[in-house]
Scaffold this active site. Structure first.
Site, PDB file in Angstrom:
ATOM      1  N   THR A   1     -11.673  -5.716  -0.700  1.00  0.00           N
ATOM      2  CA  THR A   1     -11.460  -6.445  -1.689  1.00  0.00           C
ATOM      3  C   THR A   1     -11.452  -8.076  -1.692  1.00  0.00           C
ATOM      4  O   THR A   1     -12.068  -8.779  -2.363  1.00  0.00           O
ATOM      5  CB  THR A   1     -10.355  -5.772  -2.603  1.00  0.00           C
ATOM      6  OG1 THR A   1     -10.880  -4.498  -2.901  1.00  0.00           O
ATOM      7  CG2 THR A   1     -10.011  -6.718  -4.053  1.00  0.00           C
TER       8      THR A   1
ATOM      9  N   ASN B   1     -20.867   3.290  -2.602  1.00  0.00           N
ATOM     10  CA  ASN B   1     -19.567   4.263  -2.309  1.00  0.00           C
ATOM     11  C   ASN B   1     -19.515   5.607  -3.052  1.00  0.00           C
ATOM     12  O   ASN B   1     -18.773   6.327  -2.436  1.00  0.00           O
ATOM     13  CB  ASN B   1     -18.289   3.207  -2.325  1.00  0.00           C
ATOM     14  CG  ASN B   1     -18.270   3.021  -3.773  1.00  0.00           C
ATOM     15  OD1 ASN B   1     -19.327   2.394  -4.608  1.00  0.00           O
ATOM     16  ND2 ASN B   1     -17.128   2.714  -4.384  1.00  0.00           N
TER      17      ASN B   1
ATOM     18  N   GLN C   1     -19.043   0.447   3.369  1.00  0.00           N
ATOM     19  CA  GLN C   1     -19.252   1.960   3.480  1.00  0.00           C
ATOM     20  C   GLN C   1     -20.208   2.097   4.694  1.00  0.00           C
ATOM     21  O   GLN C   1     -20.518   3.083   4.892  1.00  0.00           O
ATOM     22  CB  GLN C   1     -19.752   2.799   2.082  1.00  0.00           C
ATOM     23  CG  GLN C   1     -18.644   2.829   1.096  1.00  0.00           C
ATOM     24  CD  GLN C   1     -17.688   3.791   1.644  1.00  0.00           C
ATOM     25  OE1 GLN C   1     -17.569   4.446   2.482  1.00  0.00           O
ATOM     26  NE2 GLN C   1     -16.342   3.655   0.909  1.00  0.00           N
TER      27      GLN C   1
ATOM     28  N   SER D   1     -14.055  -3.818   5.910  1.00  0.00           N
ATOM     29  CA  SER D   1     -12.696  -3.134   5.834  1.00  0.00           C
ATOM     30  C   SER D   1     -12.206  -2.141   6.992  1.00  0.00           C
ATOM     31  O   SER D   1     -12.868  -0.937   6.958  1.00  0.00           O
ATOM     32  CB  SER D   1     -12.526  -2.454   4.532  1.00  0.00           C
ATOM     33  OG  SER D   1     -11.353  -1.910   4.220  1.00  0.00           O
TER      34      SER D   1
ATOM     35  N   HIS E   1      -9.655   0.021   7.099  1.00  0.00           N
ATOM     36  CA  HIS E   1      -9.204   1.463   6.890  1.00  0.00           C
ATOM     37  C   HIS E   1     -10.437   2.298   6.663  1.00  0.00           C
ATOM     38  O   HIS E   1     -10.119   3.403   6.355  1.00  0.00           O
ATOM     39  CB  HIS E   1      -8.195   1.595   5.962  1.00  0.00           C
ATOM     40  CG  HIS E   1      -8.524   1.343   4.391  1.00  0.00           C
ATOM     41  ND1 HIS E   1      -8.796   2.297   3.755  1.00  0.00           N
ATOM     42  CD2 HIS E   1      -9.207   0.129   3.842  1.00  0.00           C
ATOM     43  CE1 HIS E   1      -9.264   2.072   2.369  1.00  0.00           C
ATOM     44  NE2 HIS E   1      -9.454   0.765   2.732  1.00  0.00           N
TER      45      HIS E   1
ATOM     46  N   THR F   1      -0.470 -16.765   7.185  1.00  0.00           N
ATOM     47  CA  THR F   1      -0.207 -16.471   8.522  1.00  0.00           C
ATOM     48  C   THR F   1      -1.014 -15.094   8.938  1.00  0.00           C
ATOM     49  O   THR F   1      -1.123 -14.102   8.179  1.00  0.00           O
ATOM     50  CB  THR F   1       1.388 -16.115   8.780  1.00  0.00           C
ATOM     51  OG1 THR F   1       2.054 -17.314   8.507  1.00  0.00           O
ATOM     52  CG2 THR F   1       1.497 -15.647  10.212  1.00  0.00           C
TER      53      THR F   1
ATOM     54  N   CYS G   1     -11.377   4.159  -6.418  1.00  0.00           N
ATOM     55  CA  CYS G   1     -10.817   3.044  -7.390  1.00  0.00           C
ATOM     56  C   CYS G   1     -11.157   3.428  -8.905  1.00  0.00           C
ATOM     57  O   CYS G   1     -10.438   2.939  -9.670  1.00  0.00           O
ATOM     58  CB  CYS G   1     -12.007   1.994  -6.895  1.00  0.00           C
ATOM     59  SG  CYS G   1     -11.626   1.354  -5.302  1.00  0.00           S
TER      60      CYS G   1
END
Lengths: 401, 380
Positions: free
Chosen positions: B70, B149, B178, B198, B200, B236, B323
């Site tokens: 995102t 997706n 994806q 991404s 995960h 950071t 989502c």
């Protein structure tokens, strides 16, 4: 039909007469190091040219690696065909087809070293040109300015065909011109100076002056990263790290401020020269660039250079800063060089260093202290690292990745 | 447990979690700190970046770590639109993009940008001709996802990239969230300027991702602060997350030869067997779809109820994307494909990982068939 080999042309080496074999051997070594990630390839070095047999590895990736090697004038992906007219026709057609887009022109450049071959050059032109014209609708011949130039070389053992001629890095194979010490500060200039010298075949070892705690671990990391970049050219490189804190502190105490820079440079040169003797190198390379900073005026060089009669190579002397930056970006050292860490030159920099130091004066100031033993001590305590390019560096964190 | 919801998220590799824990507890320094602990953390971050870059066949300086897909999508779209607004204010996206792409664009619309949605064919695929026809003089960005997706359709990224190479002023963003580990990204060959991934989604940890920004492409940052990530993403750095992501990516790509083969077998089995079920329509196209996603609708079955029925048997799959499933809206993708409302309303998505096998698939097929039969009886 896929390319099965890459043809490497030597350029300057070919003019080196009796030393040619030595040059070709060095080049072969450079090629082997650069192509280590492609285990299946084979290298065949001949008097006038070298072949890399692809054996199924990625041709484009191999070409990318070869383009950075010094001593290669140009290279061409090629295919080998037997001396059989039908086979040759098929290969010629498929090569041109693979490059052809609508509206393009071509020509054939035959070279017949084997005079016993059945067709002469105009026969080759006629036979294969005709075959291509007959099989690719719309393609035209243009002998002056073709889009596709199909080279057909008839050698004693086979026929080689290629269409592309890719420019190499030029220069001489690394190691073919002996060894020199590079004073590597961490700035933009010195890696470029090293690169240019390597391009002329010189093997280099780097010397860096390290002044903890005035300079941080990070500035050392930075120099190691620069060395890794330069090491890509030869596969590995020695980096000598000289402990310089005591000397810099003593200079600060003993030498008038406006002469401290000149003295610092003289001692750096002396130390580098001592290490050079041990390492049996023949010259010292610096990133000096005329007039760029106070230590790089002719007067300064005259005062600094006095400590040795070893040849000092200054490949960047007459270049403009912008041109140096351009090269630094091309060789990927610029982004490392501009990391904002203090090095030993910036931390003790006097507010107004002499731009026209006098040789007699600097010698006079240095005469009040026993710097010789400090210099010997620094040389003895120098740490020597063997730096390899990033890909080959075994990592302390390996299990984490 | 049979976990068939890998497009929502994947189970992290144990090795990735181990790396995360070790880096978090032993190398906790701030990469910007001057001292040795900082240097160590910075080295780890650099190595993670180099590894991700080399696995994606790009340069380390082209990889910017973010908090995930995102953020990467927001940064790519808003960051480029804001910086290049003087060149033009027209943006193009497909009508089946992830909400983070669509939402970013809609937000820009409120700020005076003009956006064009590309239609899709009934396979959920964008047509290159439509991209071409949508381009205006003031177009500055085209955003098309690599793999949808919800139904898994692979988009013609190579062809769009070829088209856009004639328009040097238009940036090309590809949401590849994806696609990683399922289809080759080919960022360089496809002339992609910006691409989001991404961690995960490939067995890394949540809260980590990256944006590929092609050398020479400039963006405005969304987050201002300490100028980390070459001023593009302040904050950071999540060193442990980046290291775990590099590891998960290495393992995913390393396992991909065998993994993809198995995945395709499982998907084919599911496709063949499920399509025999009465009232069931497969929405995922047979050709040019990713090997891990299978979307289907069952006429007359309320999707949510079947999901819960399956859950009681330890089977996890989802209605549409994670989502949009909470909003209980029919899938945008299915509507764009022209699937009728009632079928779009009863859509399911199975999404696989390399670890799923044919045994699991058989059990799921039986459970879906029984569940659907039962529910139809009760509800009609």
């Amino acid at each position: 039909m896929n390319y099965d080999r890459i043809l490497i042309r030597y350029g300057e080496i070919s003019t080196k007469g009796r030393n040619r074999k030595k040059f070709v051997d060095k080049l072969r070594k450079s090629v082997r190091i650069a192509l280590a990630p492609f285990p299946k390839i084979k290298i065949r070095a001949e008097r006038d040219r070298m072949y890399v047999l692809v054996n199924g590895e990625n041709v484009q990736e191999i070409i990318k690696s070869l383009k950075n090697i010094f001593g290669i004038q140009s290279l061409s992906p090629a295919i080998r065909v037997e001396k059989d007219i039908e086979q040759m026709k098929e290969a010629a057609l498929s090569l041109v087809k693979s490059l052809y887009t609508e509206g393009q022109t071509f020509k054939i450049s035959p070279k017949r070293s084997d005079k016993s071959f059945g067709l002469d050059t105009s026969g080759i032109n006629h036979t294969f040109g005709g075959h291509i014209l007959g099989n690719i609708p719309g393609i035209k011949v243009d002998v002056k300015n073709p889009d596709i130039n199909l080279k057909i070389e008839v050698l004693a053992e086979a026929i080689y065909m290629s269409c592309e001629n890719i420019l190499g890095a030029g220069g001489l194979p690394v190691g073919s011109s002996g060894k020199a010490m590079l004073m590597l500060s961490g700035g933009i200039d010195s890696p470029v100076a090293g690169y240019f010298t390597m391009k002329r075949g010189v093997e280099i070892e780097a010397v860096h002056f390290f002044s903890p705690p005035y300079t941080s671990e990070r500035s050392k990391e930075k120099v190691i990263d620069l060395a890794k970049k330069l090491a890509e050219i030869f596969g590995s490189m020695k980096l000598h790290i000289v402990p310089f804190t005591t000397i810099q502190q003593t200079i600060k105490e003993q030498i008038p401020e406006n002469y401290s820079m000149t003295t610092t440079r003289r001692f750096m040169l002396r130390i580098t020269d001592e290490i050079r003797k041990k390492q049996e190198a023949l010259a010292i390379i610096t990133g000096d660039n005329l007039g760029q900073v106070a230590s790089q005026t002719l007067e300064s060089m005259y005062a600094i250079n006095e400590v040795t009669n070893t040849p000092i190579l200054r490949p960047l002397l007459t270049m403009d800063k912008n041109d140096i930056i351009k090269i630094a970006k091309e060789i990927d050292t610029y982004d490392i060089s501009i990391r904002p860490f203090e090095d030993c030159c910036t931390i003790f920099v006097p507010s107004s260093p002499k731009t026209k130091p006098k040789r007699e004066k600097v010698m006079h100031y240095e005469s009040f202290h026993d710097f010789d033993s400090l210099i010997q001590e620094a040389v003895q305590n120098t740490e020597t690292l063997t730096i390899r390019p990033d890909s080959k560096q075994s990592s302390e964190f390996e299990d984490l990745f | 447990m049979i976990y068939f919801d890998n497009s929502a998220t994947t189970k992290p590799y144990k090795e990735a979690v181990d790396s995360f824990v070790k880096v978090s507890s032993e190398f906790f320094g701030n990469p910007s700190s001057l001292h040795g602990l900082g240097v160590q953390a910075e080295k780890l971050l650099t190595q993670a970046r180099t590894q991700v870059a080399s696995l994606l066949a790009v340069k380390p300086t082209e990889i910017y770590f973010t908090s995930g897909g995102t953020e990467s999508n927001n940064l790519a779209i808003k960051g480029s639109a804001i910086l290049h607004k003087n060149k033009g204010k027209h943006l193009i996206l497909s009508s089946i993009e992830h909400p983070s792409v669509r939402g970013s664009m809609e937000q820009l619309k409120k700020l005076g940008f003009e956006i064009t949605y590309l239609p899709t064919d009934h396979h959920g695929r964008v047509k290159v001709e439509d991209v071409k026809a949508s381009i205006q003089k003031n177009t500055i960005l085209v955003s098309v996802m690599q793999v949808n997706n919800e139904v898994g359709t692979i988009q013609p990224i190579k062809e769009i990239g070829e088209l856009l190479s004639q328009y040097p002023n238009i940036l090309f963003h590809v949401d590849a969230v994806q696609a990683v580990g399922k289809v080759p990204l080919n960022l360089m060959e496809n002339r992609v300027d910006l691409s989001s991934i991404s961690a995960h989604k490939f067995h890394g940890l949540k809260g980590t991702g990256s944006l590929f920004i092609r050398e020479g492409v400039r963006l405005d940052p969304l987050l201002s602060g300490g100028n980390q990530e070459w001023k593009i993403r302040s904050g950071t750095e999540n060193v442990a997350g980046a290291v775990a992501m590099a590891k998960a990516l290495r393992m995913t790509i390393g396992n991909s030869d065998l993994g993809l083969e198995r995945m395709s077998r499982v998907k084919t089995l599911l496709r063949e067997e499920l399509s025999r079920i009465d009232g069931l329509t497969i929405n995922t196209p047979l050709e040019n779809s990713a090997p891990h996603i299978l979307n289907f609708s069952i006429r007359g079955v309320k999707a949510e109820v079947l999901i819960h029925t399956l859950e009681q048997k330890g089977i996890y799959l989802s209605t549409t994307s994670a989502c949009s499933s909470k909003k209980q809206l029919p899938s945008q993708t299915l509507l764009a494909m022209g699937v009728p409302d009632d079928l779009a309303d009863s859509a399911f998505r199975i999404s696989l990982s390399y670890d799923n096998n044919e045994d699991e698939a058989q059990k799921v097929i039986v459970a879906i068939e029984e569940g659907a039969k039962q529910l139809r009886k009760v509800m009609n």
